[in-house]
Scaffold this active site. Structure first.
Site, PDB file in Angstrom:
ATOM      1  N   ASN A 169       0.708  -1.054  -0.117  1.00  0.00           N
ATOM      2  CA  ASN A 169      -0.105  -0.003   0.309  1.00  0.00           C
ATOM      3  C   ASN A 169       0.728   1.640  -0.095  1.00  0.00           C
ATOM      4  OD1 ASN A 169       0.406  -1.479   2.978  1.00  0.00           O
ATOM      5  ND2 ASN A 169      -0.863   0.432   3.087  1.00  0.00           N
ATOM      6  N   GLN A 197      -4.868  -3.722  -2.344  1.00  0.00           N
ATOM      7  CA  GLN A 197      -4.362  -3.033  -3.418  1.00  0.00           C
ATOM      8  C   GLN A 197      -4.414  -3.278  -4.771  1.00  0.00           C
ATOM      9  OE1 GLN A 197      -4.407   0.255  -2.677  1.00  0.00           O
ATOM     10  NE2 GLN A 197      -4.234   0.204  -0.699  1.00  0.00           N
ATOM     11  N   ALA A 217     -14.013  -2.657  -0.387  1.00  0.00           N
ATOM     12  CA  ALA A 217     -14.949  -2.482  -1.658  1.00  0.00           C
ATOM     13  C   ALA A 217     -14.173  -1.296  -1.992  1.00  0.00           C
ATOM     14  CB  ALA A 217     -16.088  -2.537  -1.068  1.00  0.00           C
ATOM     15  N   HIS A 218     -13.810  -0.212  -0.748  1.00  0.00           N
ATOM     16  CA  HIS A 218     -12.955   1.065  -0.942  1.00  0.00           C
ATOM     17  C   HIS A 218     -12.038   1.447  -1.902  1.00  0.00           C
ATOM     18  CE1 HIS A 218     -10.506   2.264   2.531  1.00  0.00           C
ATOM     19  NE2 HIS A 218     -10.765   0.974   2.183  1.00  0.00           N
ATOM     20  N   THR A 254     -26.302  -9.442  10.792  1.00  0.00           N
ATOM     21  CA  THR A 254     -27.266  -9.571   9.079  1.00  0.00           C
ATOM     22  C   THR A 254     -26.183  -8.613   7.750  1.00  0.00           C
ATOM     23  OG1 THR A 254     -29.641  -8.820  10.028  1.00  0.00           O
ATOM     24  CG2 THR A 254     -29.059  -8.055   7.490  1.00  0.00           C
ATOM     25  N   CYS A 344       6.161  12.875   9.523  1.00  0.00           N
ATOM     26  CA  CYS A 344       6.792  14.188  10.024  1.00  0.00           C
ATOM     27  C   CYS A 344       6.844  15.316  10.675  1.00  0.00           C
ATOM     28  CB  CYS A 344       7.701  14.741   8.866  1.00  0.00           C
ATOM     29  SG  CYS A 344       9.040  14.026   7.773  1.00  0.00           S
TER      30      CYS A 344
END
Length: 414
Positions: A169, A197, A217-218, A254, A344
């Protein structure tokens, strides 16, 4: 605003949004309910399950819907720990009592081998359930897992599990998961691949051959809060979430029908682009950007340049500058959303575990920025990002006076 942080999350695709809205109106029933509305919702879930299985190359019953890759990763290590009886073995084993073994014959006191560049959800889950028996697989300076280390290790010892992500990633470096799967198959060791990824950026076909595969999914244009775990349906999977008997008793709660259908609409759209080879053009745009970046910003470097990487990802070591100037903040001011390779701004000098595993120093890690494009990112967007970087560089470049002071140190008062 130019969005170059797609490896963190992606905008929801129109197709995914439309599928979600349609599902909320069309499938209003609980999939576990016996009436027709419930059965329609269940049928939609099963159809989506078959669709995802076809993309991955596995059986539909191998698919479990989850809330995302983090839950999927935790579920794998929870299942393995329970199947080996680790919780029960915290008390001493009685004389004559046989140690548990996994379905692959791994001893209950075996290790789990996890690459040192995994996502925190994988590393943390391994550490929680296996503590000191969670062993890190080293990587090269290019960020690729050490295959020779793994090959030699498997000849000497049989771990309970090997875990390796498909693509990193932070750097976008592709991992040899196919080769690792083959090595694990030879010695009958289960293999877990975090494909968060990979899925939606490269073809998903073949991933179904892994014993466990997680995704969400995102990362490819679907909604947040929905994902999947591919796990062997031929054996019992110990649920992480308990309660009802949803997902064939493997995951209580559910099911999110609208989320699942929205995810599959997004994946279908991405797989169509991949089938047409659209990623090759976008790879060319990324390569042009990298070449110009190295030319226009002397002192910059591409992290993982010697390895094959995702077409959308650039991890760049920026020229020396005052870290307190906050590259990310200034780029945001110029309309470019990117991420940093280390914190940083927090004042910490510790590099990310990924950069640390690649042999980067804390000082180098403090100069790393990550640019990750999406399918909708255009060639001009890459050029605009470069112009933004040049503007920021002009602001953060240390002055000659500051450089002299850093080298000479403070002058003594006379």
């Amino acid at each position: 605003m130019l969005y170059f942080d797609h490896n963190a999350t992606t905008p929801v695709l129109p197709e995914a949004r439309a599928a979600w809205l349609e599902a909320t109106e069309k499938f209003i029933g609980n999939p576990s309910s016996p009436h027709r509305l419930g059965q329609r919702a269940d049928a939609a879930l099963q159809s989506a399950r078959e669709q995802l299985a076809a993309f991955l190359g596995c059986d539909a019953m191998d698919i479990v819907w989850t809330s995302g890759a983090t839950e999927s990763s935790n579920m794998v290590f929870h299942h393995l720990a329970r199947s080996l009886g680790i919780a029960e073995r915290r008390s001493p084993t009685r004389r004559g009592q046989k140690r548990a073994e996994s379905e692959f014959g791994a001893p209950a006191d075996g290790e789990v081998w996890v690459s040192g560049i995994e996502h925190p959800c994988v590393l943390a889950a391994a550490d929680v359930h296996f503590s000191e028996r969670a062993r890190r697989i080293p990587v090269t300076r290019s960020g690729v897992v050490e295959l020779d280390w793994l090959r030699d290790g498997l000849k000497k010892r049989k771990p309970a599990l090997v875990a390796l992500m498909a693509a990193n990633n932070e750097t976008g470096v592709l991992q040899p998961w196919c080769e690792v799967l083959a090595l694990c198959r030879e010695v009958k060791v289960p293999f877990f691949c975090d494909a968060a990824q990979w899925v939606g950026k490269l073809p998903a076909r073949g991933l179904g051959g892994c014993d466990f595969v997680g995704g969400c999914a995102h990362k490819f244009g679907g909604p947040k809060g929905i994902g999947f775990l591919k796990c062997p349906s031929s054996s019992r999977t110990t649920p992480l979430l308990v309660g009802g008997k949803q997902e064939d008793g493997r995951r209580a709660g559910t099911e999110n029908v609208a989320g699942v259908l929205s995810m599959m609409a997004a994946l279908e759209a991405r797989e169509r682009l991949l089938a047409g080879g659209e990623q090759q053009l976008r790879l060319a745009w990324r390569e042009v950007f990298e070449r110009k970046l190295l030319e226009r910003l002397p002192g910059s470097e591409i992290v993982g340049a010697g390895a094959e990487r995702l077409w959308n990802s650039v991890s760049a070591l920026m020229p020396e500058a005052d870290c307190q100037q906050r590259w990310v903040v200034k780029l945001d001011k110029f309309g470019c959303a990117v991420s940093t390779g280390s914190a940083c701004a927090s004042g910490r000098e510790e590099p990310s575990h990924v950069l640390d595993g690649m042999g980067r120093t804390p000082r180098e890690a403090g100069r790393v920025l990550r640019f990750s494009s999406g399918w909708e990112t255009g060639e001009r967007d890459w050029e605009s990002l470069l112009q933004g970087l040049l503007k920021v560089q002009a602001e953060v470049r240390p002055t000659a006076k500051a450089r002299r002071s850093k080298v000479q140190g403070p002058r003594s008062k006379e």
